[in-house]
Design a protein around this motif. Sequence first.
Motif, PDB file in Angstrom:
ATOM      1  N   GLN A   1     -22.711  -4.083 -42.922  1.00 51.28           N
ATOM      2  CA  GLN A   1     -23.938  -3.413 -42.345  1.00 51.28           C
ATOM      3  C   GLN A   1     -23.874  -1.967 -42.387  1.00 51.28           C
ATOM      4  OE1 GLN A   1     -24.446  -5.659 -38.635  1.00 51.28           O
ATOM      5  NE2 GLN A   1     -25.337  -7.392 -39.618  1.00 51.28           N
TER       6      GLN A   1
ATOM      7  N   HIS B   1     -27.952   0.045 -39.860  1.00 57.75           N
ATOM      8  CA  HIS B   1     -28.142  -0.908 -38.864  1.00 57.75           C
ATOM      9  C   HIS B   1     -28.141  -0.334 -37.320  1.00 57.75           C
ATOM     10  CE1 HIS B   1     -26.770  -4.178 -36.270  1.00 57.75           C
ATOM     11  NE2 HIS B   1     -27.308  -4.938 -37.085  1.00 57.75           N
TER      12      HIS B   1
ATOM     13  N   THR C   1     -33.282  -1.385 -43.014  1.00 57.78           N
ATOM     14  CA  THR C   1     -31.916  -1.613 -42.748  1.00 57.78           C
ATOM     15  C   THR C   1     -31.275  -1.920 -44.142  1.00 57.78           C
ATOM     16  OG1 THR C   1     -32.578  -3.967 -42.277  1.00 57.78           O
ATOM     17  CG2 THR C   1     -32.180  -2.809 -40.404  1.00 57.78           C
TER      18      THR C   1
ATOM     19  N   GLY D   1     -27.438  -2.883 -46.511  1.00 56.91           N
ATOM     20  CA  GLY D   1     -25.997  -3.196 -46.372  1.00 56.91           C
ATOM     21  C   GLY D   1     -25.549  -3.963 -47.732  1.00 56.91           C
TER      22      GLY D   1
ATOM     23  N   THR E   1     -22.992  -7.196 -49.130  1.00 55.10           N
ATOM     24  CA  THR E   1     -22.289  -8.327 -49.002  1.00 55.10           C
ATOM     25  C   THR E   1     -21.390  -8.594 -50.024  1.00 55.10           C
ATOM     26  OG1 THR E   1     -24.178  -9.156 -47.368  1.00 55.10           O
ATOM     27  CG2 THR E   1     -22.713 -10.848 -48.264  1.00 55.10           C
TER      28      THR E   1
ATOM     29  N   PHE F   1     -31.216  -8.089 -37.242  1.00 56.11           N
ATOM     30  CA  PHE F   1     -30.636  -8.559 -38.347  1.00 56.11           C
ATOM     31  C   PHE F   1     -30.641 -10.293 -38.175  1.00 56.11           C
ATOM     32  CE2 PHE F   1     -28.267  -8.373 -42.242  1.00 56.11           C
ATOM     33  CZ  PHE F   1     -27.602  -9.630 -42.381  1.00 56.11           C
TER      34      PHE F   1
END
Length: 282
Positions: free
Chosen positions: A169, A172, A182, A184, A186, A270
Amino acid sequence: MAMEIRQPSNSKDAKHYDTDRLREEFLIEEIFVPGEIRRIYSHIDRIITMGYTPTDKPLELGEGLNTMTNLGTDFFLERRELGVINIGGKGAITADGKKYVLNPRDGLYVGMGAKEVVFESDDKNAPAKFYTLSAPAHTTYPTVHIDITKARKVPCGDVEHANKRVINQYIHPEVMKSCQLTMGLTQLEEGSVWNTMPCHTHERRMEVYLYLDIPENQVVFHLMGEPTELRTIVMRNEQAVISPSWSIHSGVGTHAYSFIWGMVGENQTFDDMDHCDMNAIK
Ligand SMILES: O=C(O)C(=O)C[C@H](O)C(=O)CO
Ligand SMILES: [Zn+2]
């Protein structure tokens, strides 16, 4: 085209779309073109998905765009904020005269009101690829450089379900302040192929996924649609997909991969997700 406009789709209509129409409405096939800018403006929460790939000259945030015609403002970030993650070679972003070096996978948040934002690559033959999301903003928060080591890490999944992955993240609330964006990255572990499964929707936020680290001749089958009307979009490396609030957003690949997620909407919680009943999805 300086900026492509995408209108929202009603779920009652989208379930009748064929493959071509699904791809036309939700898929962003080409984001990173050497030396060029790509911008896609979605009416869904007014997120703008962009790619800046500078080679032998820097690229400016609003280059080629009439912001008064397209945004009704004098400059791009007059009423907007910006999130960037570099998925290419080393580069730098200069925001109102302050230079931020972005190594591969580094991120940057640029607060509302920044007037001059310039993207450049260190090596034109290995250009930076600045994946950039912009959301409407209501106040100015400080510009923050985020390297992946500073991201909040959330390991999840397991080998048994082939979905072992780490959610990094970047933008965030527990890392830094932003108005609504927001964002990010993964990363799936080798041997894992499922992302975001068990799947979810969130009526309070929309989401955009950019898939990356997909090898040549491999694909990700992105799953979208209402939980009982699932559809597939076949995606390749460095392609993105717009996910309306009524849609799940999951994927399964023919190889491990990563993806960058970005959300805008009602909140920045989130974990505020509507988890799907795995016995009911169709
Ligand atoms: O790997 C995952 O699961 C995710 O990254 C989930 C996305 O971030 C998401 O859909 C958050 O709403
Ligand atoms: Zn989600």
